[in-house]
Motif scaffolding. Structure first.
Motif, PDB file in Angstrom:
ATOM      1  N   ASP A 244       5.678 -42.927  59.231  1.00 43.88           N
ATOM      2  CA  ASP A 244       6.393 -41.651  59.184  1.00 43.88           C
ATOM      3  C   ASP A 244       5.632 -40.760  58.212  1.00 43.88           C
ATOM      4  O   ASP A 244       5.763 -40.885  56.996  1.00 43.88           O
ATOM      5  N   MET A 245       4.797 -39.873  58.757  1.00 45.60           N
ATOM      6  CA  MET A 245       3.856 -39.126  57.924  1.00 45.60           C
ATOM      7  C   MET A 245       4.552 -38.051  57.082  1.00 45.60           C
ATOM      8  O   MET A 245       3.905 -37.420  56.246  1.00 45.60           O
TER       9      MET A 245
ATOM     10  N   SER B 216      -4.568 -47.382  61.158  1.00 46.94           N
ATOM     11  CA  SER B 216      -5.078 -47.303  62.535  1.00 46.94           C
ATOM     12  C   SER B 216      -4.902 -45.868  63.026  1.00 46.94           C
ATOM     13  O   SER B 216      -4.215 -45.063  62.385  1.00 46.94           O
ATOM     14  N   PRO B 217      -5.507 -45.522  64.175  1.00 47.22           N
ATOM     15  CA  PRO B 217      -5.455 -44.130  64.631  1.00 47.22           C
ATOM     16  C   PRO B 217      -4.024 -43.642  64.877  1.00 47.22           C
ATOM     17  O   PRO B 217      -3.176 -44.419  65.320  1.00 47.22           O
ATOM     18  N   MET B 218      -3.767 -42.372  64.605  1.00 49.96           N
ATOM     19  CA  MET B 218      -2.484 -41.742  64.923  1.00 49.96           C
ATOM     20  C   MET B 218      -2.449 -41.476  66.424  1.00 49.96           C
ATOM     21  O   MET B 218      -2.494 -40.326  66.892  1.00 49.96           O
ATOM     22  N   SER B 219      -2.397 -42.563  67.163  1.00 55.97           N
ATOM     23  CA  SER B 219      -2.406 -42.530  68.624  1.00 55.97           C
ATOM     24  C   SER B 219      -1.871 -43.874  69.075  1.00 55.97           C
ATOM     25  O   SER B 219      -2.313 -44.920  68.572  1.00 55.97           O
ATOM     26  N   LEU B 220      -0.892 -43.860  69.992  1.00 54.34           N
ATOM     27  CA  LEU B 220      -0.351 -45.136  70.453  1.00 54.34           C
ATOM     28  C   LEU B 220      -1.445 -45.944  71.146  1.00 54.34           C
ATOM     29  O   LEU B 220      -1.614 -47.137  70.900  1.00 54.34           O
ATOM     30  N   LEU B 221      -2.214 -45.269  72.001  1.00 58.81           N
ATOM     31  CA  LEU B 221      -3.249 -45.975  72.747  1.00 58.81           C
ATOM     32  C   LEU B 221      -4.369 -46.438  71.811  1.00 58.81           C
ATOM     33  O   LEU B 221      -4.889 -47.550  71.959  1.00 58.81           O
ATOM     34  N   GLY B 222      -4.731 -45.609  70.847  1.00 64.68           N
ATOM     35  CA  GLY B 222      -5.775 -45.969  69.888  1.00 64.68           C
ATOM     36  C   GLY B 222      -5.362 -47.154  69.028  1.00 64.68           C
ATOM     37  O   GLY B 222      -6.148 -48.072  68.771  1.00 64.68           O
TER      38      GLY B 222
ATOM     39  N   GLY C 282      -7.751 -40.986  74.292  1.00 63.17           N
ATOM     40  CA  GLY C 282      -6.707 -41.672  73.528  1.00 63.17           C
ATOM     41  C   GLY C 282      -7.122 -43.022  72.983  1.00 63.17           C
ATOM     42  O   GLY C 282      -6.492 -43.549  72.070  1.00 63.17           O
ATOM     43  N   LEU C 283      -8.177 -43.598  73.539  1.00 59.58           N
ATOM     44  CA  LEU C 283      -8.658 -44.884  73.027  1.00 59.58           C
ATOM     45  C   LEU C 283      -9.198 -44.752  71.599  1.00 59.58           C
ATOM     46  O   LEU C 283      -9.267 -45.729  70.863  1.00 59.58           O
ATOM     47  N   CYS C 284      -9.583 -43.519  71.231  1.00 63.42           N
ATOM     48  CA  CYS C 284     -10.004 -43.205  69.857  1.00 63.42           C
ATOM     49  C   CYS C 284     -11.238 -43.980  69.394  1.00 63.42           C
ATOM     50  O   CYS C 284     -11.367 -44.295  68.201  1.00 63.42           O
TER      51      CYS C 284
ATOM     52  N   MET D 130      -7.237 -50.753  69.050  1.00 58.83           N
ATOM     53  CA  MET D 130      -7.788 -51.384  67.852  1.00 58.83           C
ATOM     54  C   MET D 130      -7.049 -52.685  67.557  1.00 58.83           C
ATOM     55  O   MET D 130      -7.673 -53.701  67.218  1.00 58.83           O
TER      56      MET D 130
ATOM     57  N   VAL E 120       4.013 -46.948  63.713  1.00 60.90           N
ATOM     58  CA  VAL E 120       3.493 -45.610  63.424  1.00 60.90           C
ATOM     59  C   VAL E 120       4.122 -45.177  62.100  1.00 60.90           C
ATOM     60  O   VAL E 120       5.350 -45.189  61.968  1.00 60.90           O
TER      61      VAL E 120
ATOM     62  N   GLU F 143       8.775 -46.183  68.238  1.00 61.99           N
ATOM     63  CA  GLU F 143       7.349 -46.386  68.529  1.00 61.99           C
ATOM     64  C   GLU F 143       6.948 -47.846  68.306  1.00 61.99           C
ATOM     65  O   GLU F 143       5.997 -48.333  68.936  1.00 61.99           O
TER      66      GLU F 143
ATOM     67  N   LEU G  91     -13.216 -42.222  66.620  1.00 59.55           N
ATOM     68  CA  LEU G  91     -12.484 -42.216  65.354  1.00 59.55           C
ATOM     69  C   LEU G  91     -12.507 -43.601  64.705  1.00 59.55           C
ATOM     70  O   LEU G  91     -12.734 -43.728  63.485  1.00 59.55           O
TER      71      LEU G  91
ATOM     72  N   GLY H 109      -1.803 -44.002  61.514  1.00 62.12           N
ATOM     73  CA  GLY H 109      -1.790 -42.917  60.535  1.00 62.12           C
ATOM     74  C   GLY H 109      -2.239 -43.386  59.161  1.00 62.12           C
ATOM     75  O   GLY H 109      -2.670 -42.593  58.337  1.00 62.12           O
ATOM     76  N   LEU H 110      -2.131 -44.680  58.902  1.00 66.57           N
ATOM     77  CA  LEU H 110      -2.597 -45.227  57.634  1.00 66.57           C
ATOM     78  C   LEU H 110      -3.740 -46.217  57.872  1.00 66.57           C
ATOM     79  O   LEU H 110      -4.828 -46.035  57.363  1.00 66.57           O
TER      80      LEU H 110
ATOM     81  N   VAL I 125       3.074 -45.292  76.645  1.00 63.53           N
ATOM     82  CA  VAL I 125       1.717 -45.133  76.134  1.00 63.53           C
ATOM     83  C   VAL I 125       0.890 -44.540  77.259  1.00 63.53           C
ATOM     84  O   VAL I 125       0.666 -45.174  78.284  1.00 63.53           O
TER      85      VAL I 125
ATOM     86  N   TYR J 135      -6.957 -44.169  57.497  1.00 62.31           N
ATOM     87  CA  TYR J 135      -6.718 -43.086  58.453  1.00 62.31           C
ATOM     88  C   TYR J 135      -5.834 -41.986  57.865  1.00 62.31           C
ATOM     89  O   TYR J 135      -5.540 -40.995  58.531  1.00 62.31           O
TER      90      TYR J 135
ATOM     91  N   THR K   3      -5.398 -37.568  62.186  1.00 60.45           N
ATOM     92  CA  THR K   3      -4.027 -37.961  61.834  1.00 60.45           C
ATOM     93  C   THR K   3      -3.153 -36.722  61.656  1.00 60.45           C
ATOM     94  O   THR K   3      -2.044 -36.635  62.204  1.00 60.45           O
TER      95      THR K   3
END
Lengths: 480, 480
Positions: A279-280, A238-244, B385-387, A248, A277, A291, B390, A235-236, B379, B400, B406
């Motif tokens: 906390d947005m 890296s992608p807002m995605s666990l897998l993403g 989801g690999l993003c 990365m 992750v 997470e 992005l 979210g900051l 996950v 991000y 996000t």
């Protein structure tokens, strides 16, 4: 034990390939010139204007060939050497907090070299801790002794492996010099390098810094073990995605791992992460969130894919005091990481994420780490352990209380906690209604009111102090 | 997800065989005459003088043929039906505590039917709880209404599945009558039997009691789902050995499972346990100990061996208040059980083992259960989801924070806690230095100060009260 897994082997392979695609097509911004040079020498494409480095997949695959499956933390006292993954879970303090909760006032203040001496003594005494990663900074350090003002009190009071980082190569060289002095000579030190090095050279997303990268190169060239932690924050950075974020972060790990292998094929390494992750709602750094544990589990699966020891900062809490949150955040994430196969746990002693050391938290984390070690042991299988003869002897409706077998095995089967209370409520009500925090503070007092048996001899200390004029005192001094 | 495992398939097979040896050679002491009769009818050897029942292995293996892999908890509101293992982790309150921590005075006192109404309302509102196992006894119950004084306030205020036990068949019949009345008819009730039954008919070591066994037989004969929990306590009622306790407990599970299958082949069942190790320093019942989690993990592995849903009382704490201990005992053991494949978690709301309900603990357990559900989700793998696009778009060194991606995903990726604080210390210091307990009490107050939308309609309530004169009021009434 077989570990819990999120991914199939094919999915792990795809995450690896996606990481290769990131390194090949997007690349890594490398601010350190030496690193750029090393990458270029080994087949990467380097844009000298932007510093962008791109990795052909075969370059990464070539480096992968020399990954090694073990990493050793060396201790001043050889009985405390720890090898990953053999001694898993290897439990380490979380490190480099600026502050401490003052044991006398209960208020947060800047930490000092005396605090480091106290903490080093405590960690040396707490059986679940394997490595002392220097928990705090030293606000009283002379300007030209920032780092040895931390390593000296740590090494003086703790014979377990001591680990930390340094802000500059000059500091790193002073710290190594301290090691040589303690060991008696450079040669003696290099045989058992009991100062253990760790840096965060990768800044997410996909950037390598100047100073930490320099230290990693310096140590690897000298044949000294060093590893880095990858810290993407979904979210900051890296992608807002666990897998993403996993993918990365995995690419970032590979880039750093390649640097090590390019300098010295077969250099030991740890796949260490603190992936989080954000906390947005507030942008808060949620290092205690579940997470963090889930991401740690996922990275651990990738570490197994590469056959490299795994771990990192796991078991941090966002709590500001040792309340229930501090218990379940640390407890759940470490239990999850352990069962996913994590080897290294930087879990001890901090509150407010990475902001402040707290003695009670360190005592509790020792207890949780003892529990993790019980889980690691699990249920061992043996014919004898089935107890068929005993079950027959006692029979249906009998009692095991007075059985000789019970007496003989009671100390080895269960962990006897010091912090966790087991009184019935009536007893608890009349014995002061102590909380876990009360008992932990008591235990810290008990330990730190003793003499430290691990302390440098007067002779060794005189030698060290003669070598480094104006050193901080570095002695444990407990007044709680 | 692949689960963590202590045993190889061959070891699990040997534990199964050792359990068969126990049932064949040592046997089960069966105090219930009907049960003895059923066992005899199906090929067991029954010593009518002693009540000792011995099981030829082929009898057990025959019963195993009709084990079924699913178990359903039926709810008053069908949207809350829960199926094991499909909806794992199915989170349940821990039940039948005699006491409650009074929300107004903070002191422990006997619990009442009004407390049950309040708790039922709370559990109905807390999203992580799937089943309300009636948390406490009702000290104000009329002597001839012990059980409906618990089930009535529970059902009146909660549309999730309600679960508990009854001390006698007479009580059980009254409770079923209550179910028929609520459903409108016996037939309507039997289509959706929203009262869920649980007993502990096996008393370790290797004994089957009279009353609970009678209830299990009664319900199974009627086609109603019921299951039992096995509760060996190493050092007192089972061997001081994790493997020995597992093996004897496994034999006890098999004996009870056989009884169900002999009565009604294909009767659903849960492999439910609360296996513990006694703290032999004091004899304390250490239900919060890490060994409880380790044993739960091991039993779960055996449950998978039999392809039966698993779980039990896991996540209890010995703490007397919601301190750090209450957090890490509940957190570590539930996380461990989840990753070993546990399906059912009787984890909510109690302090002091099984002694007292506490509102703050229930709120915290809801939060821990939400975290467990995140771990269960893990996950998820997908190409999207690999993003990769992005990561390319943001690039090395980018941010991000403002990415549309996000914003779109922030609510779905992370769990946003209500109990866990994430303030920086400076904010925390000026905003009251709240602990997790403070925030949990606040949240309980917030929920219980509302109207309960799940409450019986006036019409239904009038019908029920007409059917059962002198019923307790059964209304939630919050004065904290």
């Amino acid at each position: 034990m077989e570990f819990a897994k999120f991914f199939t082997q094919a999915e792990a392979q795809r995450i690896h390939e996606a990481s290769l695609e990131i390194l090949e097509n997007i690349g890594l911004l490398v601010h350190n010139e030496k690193a750029r040079h090393i990458f270029a020498q080994h087949g990467c494409t380097v844009d000298t204007q932007t510093g962008l480095v791109k990795f052909p997949p075969q370059v990464v695959e070539q480096c992968r060939q020399s990954f090694v499956p073990k990493y050793t933390f060396t201790a001043r006292d050889p009985q405390f050497d720890r090898v990953l993954p053999d001694h898993r879970p290897v439990v380490v303090t979380a490190s480099s907090a600026p502050n401490i909760i003052d044991p006398k006032t209960g208020k947060e203040r800047r930490a000092t070299s005396t605090d480091i001496a106290n903490i080093a003594f405590l960690i040396n005494e707490l059986p679940a801790f394997d490595v002392f990663s220097i928990s705090v900074l030293a606000d009283d350090a002379p300007k030209d002794q920032i780092s040895i003002s931390r390593f000296y009190p740590a090494l003086k009071n703790c014979t377990k492996p001591v680990r930390s980082n340094t802000p500059t190569i000059r500091d790193l060289e002073m710290v190594l010099e301290l090691g040589y002095t303690i060991a008696g000579s450079k040669e003696a030190y290099l045989e058992r390098p009991f100062i253990n090095h760790h840096y965060c050279p990768v800044v997410s997303p996909l950037t390598m810094d100047v100073e930490s990268t320099e230290a990693v190169i310096y140590l690897t060239e000298k044949g000294l073990p060093v590893y880095g932690t990858i810290v993407p924050n979904a979210g900051l950075t890296s992608p807002m995605s666990l897998l993403g974020t996993l993918t990365m972060g995995n690419a970032e790990f590979l880039a750093l791992a390649c640097l090590l292998q390019m300098i010295r094929p077969g250099a030991p390494n740890i796949y260490a992460v603190l992936s989080t992750v954000a906390d947005m709602r507030t942008g808060a750094y949620a290092s205690g969130a579940i997470e963090t544990g889930i991401l740690q589990m996922a990275h651990t699966m990738m570490a197994r894919f590469y056959n490299i020891p795994s771990g990192g900062y796991i078991g941090l809490t966002n709590a500001q005091t040792t309340d229930a949150q501090s218990g379940y955040e640390t407890g759940m994430n470490t239990a999850a990481a352990l069962l996913a196969g994590g080897d290294l746990f930087n879990m001890g002693g901090l509150l407010g994420g990475l902001m402040a050391f707290d003695y009670a938290k360190a005592i509790m984390d020792n207890e949780m780490a003892m529990m993790l070690k019980q889980v690691k042991r699990g249920v061992e299988f043996s014919e004898e352990g089935l107890c068929l003869d005993l079950i027959k002897e006692i029979g249906p409706g009998g009692s095991y209380m007075d059985a000789l077998h019970t007496l003989e095995h009671m100390r080895e089967v269960a962990f006897f906690p010091k912090v966790a209370g087991r009184e019935m409520r009536a007893q608890w009500a009349v014995s002061g209604q102590l909380t876990a925090r009360d008992r932990a503070v008591e235990e810290a007092n008990r330990i730190l009111s003793k003499e430290n048996p691990a302390r440098f001899s007067a002779e060794l200390d005189a030698k060290v102090r003669a070598h480094f004029p104006n050193l901080v005192a570095g002695d444990a001094k407990w007044e709680a």
